[in-house]
Design a protein around this motif. Structure first.
Motif, PDB file in Angstrom:
ATOM      1  N   THR A 175      88.342  23.819  75.031  1.00 61.17           N
ATOM      2  CA  THR A 175      87.750  24.691  74.012  1.00 61.17           C
ATOM      3  C   THR A 175      88.784  25.132  72.988  1.00 61.17           C
ATOM      4  N   CYS A 176      88.293  25.407  71.792  1.00 57.01           N
ATOM      5  CA  CYS A 176      89.092  25.990  70.720  1.00 57.01           C
ATOM      6  C   CYS A 176      88.261  27.076  70.031  1.00 57.01           C
ATOM      7  N   THR A 177      88.926  28.129  69.623  1.00 56.81           N
ATOM      8  CA  THR A 177      88.219  29.251  69.002  1.00 56.81           C
ATOM      9  C   THR A 177      88.915  29.687  67.721  1.00 56.81           C
ATOM     10  N   VAL A 178      88.234  30.518  66.976  1.00 59.72           N
ATOM     11  CA  VAL A 178      88.828  31.257  65.862  1.00 59.72           C
ATOM     12  C   VAL A 178      88.611  32.727  66.148  1.00 59.72           C
ATOM     13  N   GLN A 179      89.593  33.537  65.814  1.00 59.95           N
ATOM     14  CA  GLN A 179      89.555  34.961  66.149  1.00 59.95           C
ATOM     15  C   GLN A 179      90.106  35.755  64.966  1.00 59.95           C
ATOM     16  N   VAL A 180      89.518  36.924  64.744  1.00 60.96           N
ATOM     17  CA  VAL A 180      90.082  37.839  63.759  1.00 60.96           C
ATOM     18  C   VAL A 180      90.319  39.177  64.444  1.00 60.96           C
ATOM     19  N   ASN A 181      91.475  39.760  64.172  1.00 61.21           N
ATOM     20  CA  ASN A 181      91.894  41.017  64.774  1.00 61.21           C
ATOM     21  C   ASN A 181      91.887  42.109  63.707  1.00 61.21           C
ATOM     22  N   LEU A 182      91.196  43.201  64.010  1.00 60.87           N
ATOM     23  CA  LEU A 182      90.985  44.252  63.019  1.00 60.87           C
ATOM     24  C   LEU A 182      91.313  45.620  63.599  1.00 60.87           C
ATOM     25  N   ASP A 183      91.631  46.556  62.725  1.00 62.52           N
ATOM     26  CA  ASP A 183      92.138  47.875  63.109  1.00 62.52           C
ATOM     27  C   ASP A 183      91.035  48.915  63.206  1.00 62.52           C
ATOM     28  N   PHE A 184      91.407  50.040  63.801  1.00 60.53           N
ATOM     29  CA  PHE A 184      90.540  51.217  63.868  1.00 60.53           C
ATOM     30  C   PHE A 184      91.364  52.450  63.520  1.00 60.53           C
ATOM     31  N   ALA A 185      90.666  53.480  63.020  1.00 60.80           N
ATOM     32  CA  ALA A 185      91.349  54.684  62.540  1.00 60.80           C
ATOM     33  C   ALA A 185      91.497  55.750  63.621  1.00 60.80           C
ATOM     34  N   SER A 186      90.599  55.754  64.584  1.00 59.22           N
ATOM     35  CA  SER A 186      90.557  56.808  65.582  1.00 59.22           C
ATOM     36  C   SER A 186      89.798  56.297  66.797  1.00 59.22           C
ATOM     37  N   GLU A 187      89.744  57.100  67.842  1.00 60.57           N
ATOM     38  CA  GLU A 187      88.966  56.705  69.008  1.00 60.57           C
ATOM     39  C   GLU A 187      87.493  56.549  68.646  1.00 60.57           C
ATOM     40  N   ALA A 188      86.959  57.484  67.876  1.00 55.16           N
ATOM     41  CA  ALA A 188      85.551  57.401  67.480  1.00 55.16           C
ATOM     42  C   ALA A 188      85.296  56.163  66.626  1.00 55.16           C
ATOM     43  N   ASP A 189      86.206  55.838  65.747  1.00 56.23           N
ATOM     44  CA  ASP A 189      86.068  54.648  64.909  1.00 56.23           C
ATOM     45  C   ASP A 189      86.123  53.392  65.771  1.00 56.23           C
ATOM     46  N   MET A 190      87.011  53.386  66.752  1.00 56.63           N
ATOM     47  CA  MET A 190      87.077  52.257  67.680  1.00 56.63           C
ATOM     48  C   MET A 190      85.746  52.056  68.388  1.00 56.63           C
ATOM     49  N   VAL A 191      85.168  53.135  68.889  1.00 55.42           N
ATOM     50  CA  VAL A 191      83.919  53.035  69.641  1.00 55.42           C
ATOM     51  C   VAL A 191      82.815  52.457  68.761  1.00 55.42           C
ATOM     52  N   ARG A 192      82.681  52.952  67.536  1.00 58.00           N
ATOM     53  CA  ARG A 192      81.659  52.428  66.624  1.00 58.00           C
ATOM     54  C   ARG A 192      81.858  50.925  66.396  1.00 58.00           C
ATOM     55  N   LYS A 193      83.081  50.536  66.089  1.00 57.27           N
ATOM     56  CA  LYS A 193      83.353  49.138  65.762  1.00 57.27           C
ATOM     57  C   LYS A 193      83.197  48.235  66.985  1.00 57.27           C
ATOM     58  N   LEU A 194      83.632  48.711  68.141  1.00 57.47           N
ATOM     59  CA  LEU A 194      83.521  47.886  69.338  1.00 57.47           C
ATOM     60  C   LEU A 194      82.057  47.674  69.716  1.00 57.47           C
ATOM     61  N   LEU A 317      91.131  45.467  67.565  1.00 59.23           N
ATOM     62  CA  LEU A 317      89.960  44.815  68.141  1.00 59.23           C
ATOM     63  C   LEU A 317      89.990  43.330  67.821  1.00 59.23           C
ATOM     64  N   GLU A 318      89.767  42.514  68.842  1.00 61.50           N
ATOM     65  CA  GLU A 318      89.771  41.068  68.683  1.00 61.50           C
ATOM     66  C   GLU A 318      88.342  40.531  68.746  1.00 61.50           C
ATOM     67  N   MET A 319      87.898  39.907  67.663  1.00 52.89           N
ATOM     68  CA  MET A 319      86.586  39.250  67.640  1.00 52.89           C
ATOM     69  C   MET A 319      86.764  37.846  68.214  1.00 52.89           C
ATOM     70  N   ARG A 320      86.140  37.563  69.379  1.00 49.02           N
ATOM     71  CA  ARG A 320      86.469  36.364  70.133  1.00 49.02           C
ATOM     72  C   ARG A 320      85.281  35.414  70.329  1.00 49.02           C
ATOM     73  N   GLY A 321      84.193  35.579  69.570  1.00 45.96           N
ATOM     74  CA  GLY A 321      82.959  34.902  69.927  1.00 45.96           C
ATOM     75  C   GLY A 321      82.658  33.594  69.236  1.00 45.96           C
ATOM     76  N   ALA A 322      83.573  33.013  68.471  1.00 40.92           N
ATOM     77  CA  ALA A 322      83.192  31.870  67.635  1.00 40.92           C
ATOM     78  C   ALA A 322      83.979  30.612  67.961  1.00 40.92           C
ATOM     79  N   ASP A 323      83.326  29.473  67.741  1.00 39.73           N
ATOM     80  CA  ASP A 323      83.996  28.173  67.803  1.00 39.73           C
ATOM     81  C   ASP A 323      84.963  28.032  66.637  1.00 39.73           C
ATOM     82  N   ALA A 324      86.068  27.329  66.884  1.00 39.09           N
ATOM     83  CA  ALA A 324      86.898  26.886  65.765  1.00 39.09           C
ATOM     84  C   ALA A 324      86.049  26.010  64.856  1.00 39.09           C
ATOM     85  N   GLY A 325      86.372  26.033  63.564  1.00 38.24           N
ATOM     86  CA  GLY A 325      85.576  25.266  62.614  1.00 38.24           C
ATOM     87  C   GLY A 325      86.392  24.832  61.421  1.00 38.24           C
ATOM     88  N   SER A 326      85.729  24.391  60.410  1.00 29.77           N
ATOM     89  CA  SER A 326      86.409  23.947  59.193  1.00 29.77           C
ATOM     90  C   SER A 326      87.228  25.105  58.621  1.00 29.77           C
TER      91      SER A 326
END
Length: 447
Positions: A175-194, A317-326
């Protein structure tokens, strides 16, 4: 997967300290950054076989790219990665080549970084007779035909995976994936985004599906990579229900992580096999084989790299749900999540789309996505029903950033207008111009 490192040697004294590890990632929105990771399969131009570590294979790739200002990362004296500035090149278990990019302010920088990396790969690969293709699952090779890289942690995982699922070795090697890692401002912001990103990760899996072939033939899946994850190691993957419980935050996630079985402890340049044992026991000084020893914060950081949830919490936060692609689709993947999560109005609108859904509801969709793609069930309809409203939210979120980054959504706009997903496109090629022969995909998907 991450390169090894012993990291922070501070002893762990309790759960609140582990919560503080995540809290240290909080930063003001002005300092939010975009980090991308993307993988690709190597292949020999003459035989289409995956290249071995050596000779004339992955080691030569690392040494060739490393000559351009990169520092090698060694495992028992053998190069298994590279680092330069804030970026690194690492190897997945079968030699899938991964760039873990630096921290970028804009998607334009992300795109430029990807283009530079792919040019470096091509420059070194071509004299070796190698090519590289970003696809979610190897379209041709059997598991036994995939090579293994000399990376210590992979030996531990290779022995452990068959004990906890039927497809773990496929996850590692095919398998191969693509991932994007994004920030959060606070615990509450983390919870919303997660919560939002976990709820919509199956949508991303369907939208970016790019692995419809298994050992040379279609097998009914649009994302074989996602199908593999349904039975890899469910104790450490999927959608953790704790995220949707009242009171969820940094400490609750840390507590969840303690009960994810361990893989290893890294000491003095060596991996110690602790597969299946308890980090909670490690904290109590009762880890079998390491009695009396207690973990450090570096051990906890290493342990977090062995959690394979669809979205992973670290100090980002790491978005890990996608196949590698073009390349265009991999950039679009980053654009999708940046537009959704980095603008408060967009995040609020996305929260409304997923309101009231439980982890159990989401797991039903997740189970259907590998084969049904955008036609998988969502509420009383299908995931496809989300295409237009979600892309509108993402468009608005990117527009609010004022960077002209909406251009990277064009491949997604085309799908929303009726174009096929990557997986659907390849299936049409297989059934049409390729006349039932999957091998042309390597040339057509090559970077």
């Amino acid at each position: 997967m991450s390169n090894p490192g012993e990291g922070d040697l501070t002893p762990i004294d309790g759960l609140s300290q582990l919560a503080g590890y995540f809290e240290a990632g909080c930063k003001p929105a002005a300092r939010f950054r975009i980090g991308t990771e993307h993988e690709k399969f190597g292949f020999r131009h003459d035989t289409l076989a995956p290249p071995p570590y050596e000779p004339g294979g992955i080691r030569a790739m690392l040494e060739g790219i490393g000559a351009d200002g990169w520092t090698p990362i060694l495992d028992k004296g053998q190069p298994i990665g590279l680092t330069r500035g804030g970026a690194s090149v690492s190897l997945e278990p079968a030699g899938q080549f991964e760039l873990s990019g630096g921290l970028c302010q804009t998607l334009h920088e992300t795109k430029a970084e990807l283009d530079e990396h792919l040019a470096e790969v091509r420059k070194v690969a071509e004299p070796l007779g190698l090519g590289f293709a970003p696809l979610g699952f190897h379209p041709l090779a059997t598991r036994d035909e995939m090579p293994w890289m000399p990376k210590g942690r992979y030996g531990i995982m290779r022995a452990y995976m068959p004990k906890v699922g039927t497809r773990g070795l496929d996850m590692m090697t095919r398998t191969c994936t693509v991932q994007v890692n994004l920030d959060f401002a606070s615990e509450a912001d983390m919870v919303r985004k997660l919560r939002v990103s976990l709820a919509l990760q199956s949508f991303a899996t369907a939208l970016f599906a790019n692995s419809p072939f298994y050992e040379g033939k279609p097998n009914g899946a649009l994302s074989n990579r996602a199908l593999v994850w349904t039975d890899t190691d469910n104790a450490r993957s999927g959608i953790p229900a704790v995220v949707f419980e009242d009171g969820f935050g940094f400490e609750r996630f840390a507590d969840f992580a303690l009960d994810v079985p361990m893989y290893f402890v890294y000491r003095d340049g060596h991996f110690i096999d602790t597969a299946g044992r308890s980090f909670r026991d490690f904290m109590a000084g009762k880890l079998a084989g390491l009695e009396g020893q207690r973990p450090t914060m570096g051990d906890f950081a290493d342990h977090l790299t062995t959690l394979f949830t669809d979205v992973r919490l670290k100090r980002f936060l790491e978005m890990r749900g996608a196949d590698a692609g073009s390349p265009a689709m991999m950039t679009a993947f980053s654009a999708f999540w940046v537009g959704l999560l980095y603008d408060d109005a967009a995040l609020t609108a996305a929260e409304e789309l997923v309101r009231g859904l439980s982890a159990a509801d989401l797991m039903v969709t997740r189970a259907a996505v590998p084969t049904q793609g955008l036609d998988a069930p969502w509420r009383k309809g299908k995931l496809r029903d989300l295409l237009t409203p979600l892309l509108t939210i993402v468009e608005d979120g990117l527009a609010a950033r004022g960077q002209g980054e909406g251009i990277y959504l064009e491949p997604l706009r085309e799908i929303a207008a009726g174009a096929p997903t990557q997986a659907e496109y390849w299936l049409a090629r297989y059934n049409g111009a390729w006349a039932g022969d999957v091998r042309p995909i390597f040339a057509e998907a090559a970077i």
